[in-house]
Design an enzyme around this catalytic site. Structure first.
Site, PDB file in Angstrom:
ATOM      1  N   CYS A 243       0.851  -1.196   0.000  1.00  0.00           N
ATOM      2  CA  CYS A 243       0.000   0.000   0.000  1.00  0.00           C
ATOM      3  C   CYS A 243       0.884   1.242   0.000  1.00  0.00           C
ATOM      4  O   CYS A 243       1.668   1.437  -0.915  1.00  0.00           O
ATOM      5  CB  CYS A 243      -0.965  -0.024   1.182  1.00  0.00           C
ATOM      6  N   ARG A 248      -2.266  -0.572   5.406  1.00  0.00           N
ATOM      7  CA  ARG A 248      -3.464  -1.122   4.771  1.00  0.00           C
ATOM      8  C   ARG A 248      -3.213  -2.536   4.256  1.00  0.00           C
ATOM      9  O   ARG A 248      -4.092  -3.405   4.307  1.00  0.00           O
ATOM     10  CB  ARG A 248      -3.922  -0.209   3.630  1.00  0.00           C
TER      11      ARG A 248
END
Length: 285
Positions: A243, A248
């Protein structure tokens, strides 16, 4: 009630925790970890300790995680032993809780779980919060002899080699970041990069596709459809996720590894803030 997840024991349902909150075994520790590090002080689950993803888990000078010695100190002062079951939860559908769990597993702590629905669902259900910070007797947590870099993590040069294998690479950022339209999310100007786009061959599967509106994980059937049918991932083969800074993608790593049972999932935590600024790094738009 069975969820069908491959590792069902990695999930704790909020209803169970609420019912058992006052009778938890001493070897269970609730850990809150949020993107907004100030949230904990406004109210948290009774008995929960706070892990600050920046101050507690990241080295203040080099871009890496704390030393094994500092990790042992962090656990010791929070009353955690290698046998302690750590239940992680936080804001944003447990995005940062998964990041903290991944960091703990990087140091070999395996007794880790995610509270399904996280902080937001706990609050929406009207369950109790407190501003009182718990105090636990300091433990002795042995300094980990090995960090699991090879098992669950991958570095820049490793990704370059991985690209030659044509193995699946999952970009879990927003579509705008993936396309190159956005250099960074508007709320994160400090983590921008010089170039936008994605790693060549990466598929876009935003992390939030794995959760429902209430922040809980989608069903096993829905997750298999997203990651195995649509994205074409093979549970038996290696997959790399990334990410911006690896937070994430830790959420997607958790979904793939523990809910779907994929055998070899690695988090490229250098992610786009490294790749998008690296001289000579190949980029697609």
């Amino acid at each position: 009630m069975s969820t069908g997840y491959v590792f069902e024991d990695k999930i704790v349902e909020i209803e169970w925790l609420a019912q058992n909150l006052n009778s938890l075994a001493p070897d269970i520790r609730i850990i809150e970890s949020n993107e907004d590090v100030l949230l904990y002080d406004t109210g948290h689950i009774p008995g929960a300790v706070h892990i600050d993803w920046r101050k507690d888990l990241q080295d203040p000078i080099i871009r890496d995680y704390i030393s094994a010695e500092k990790f042992a100190e962090l656990c010791s002062r929070n009353g955690i032993t290698p046998n302690t079951t750590c239940i992680f939860y936080g804001d944003k559908s447990n995005w940062w809780a998964c990041y903290a769990l991944w960091a703990f597993e990087l140091f070999g702590h395996k007794n880790s779980k995610i509270l399904n629905g996280g902080r937001d669902k706990w609050i929406k259900l009207g369950l109790p919060l407190t501003k009182e910070k718990p105090s636990f007797e300091k433990t002795h947590y042995p300094v980990p002899s090995k960090r699991m870099d090879e098992e669950i993590r991958i570095f820049y040069n490793g990704v370059l080699d991985y690209l030659k294998t044509k193995g699946p690479l999952i970009d879990v950022r927003s579509p705008g970041e993936y396309s190159g339209e956005l250099l960074h999310m508007p709320e994160y100007p400090q983590e921008g990069v010089l170039r936008g786009g994605h790693i060549p061959g990466a598929k876009s599967v935003p992390w939030k596709t794995a959760v429902k509106e209430d922040g809980t994980f989608k069903s096993i059937a829905e997750l298999r459809d997203i990651y195995e049918k649509q994205a074409g991932l093979d549970p038996e083969k290696e997959t790399v996720v990334y990410c911006r800074i690896g937070e994430r993608s830790s959420h997607t790593w958790f979904v793939l590894k523990y809910l779907l049972g994929h055998k070899n999932v690695k988090n490229y935590d250098g992610s786009w803030t490294e790749w998008g600024n690296k001289v000579g790094a190949p980029i697609e738009r």
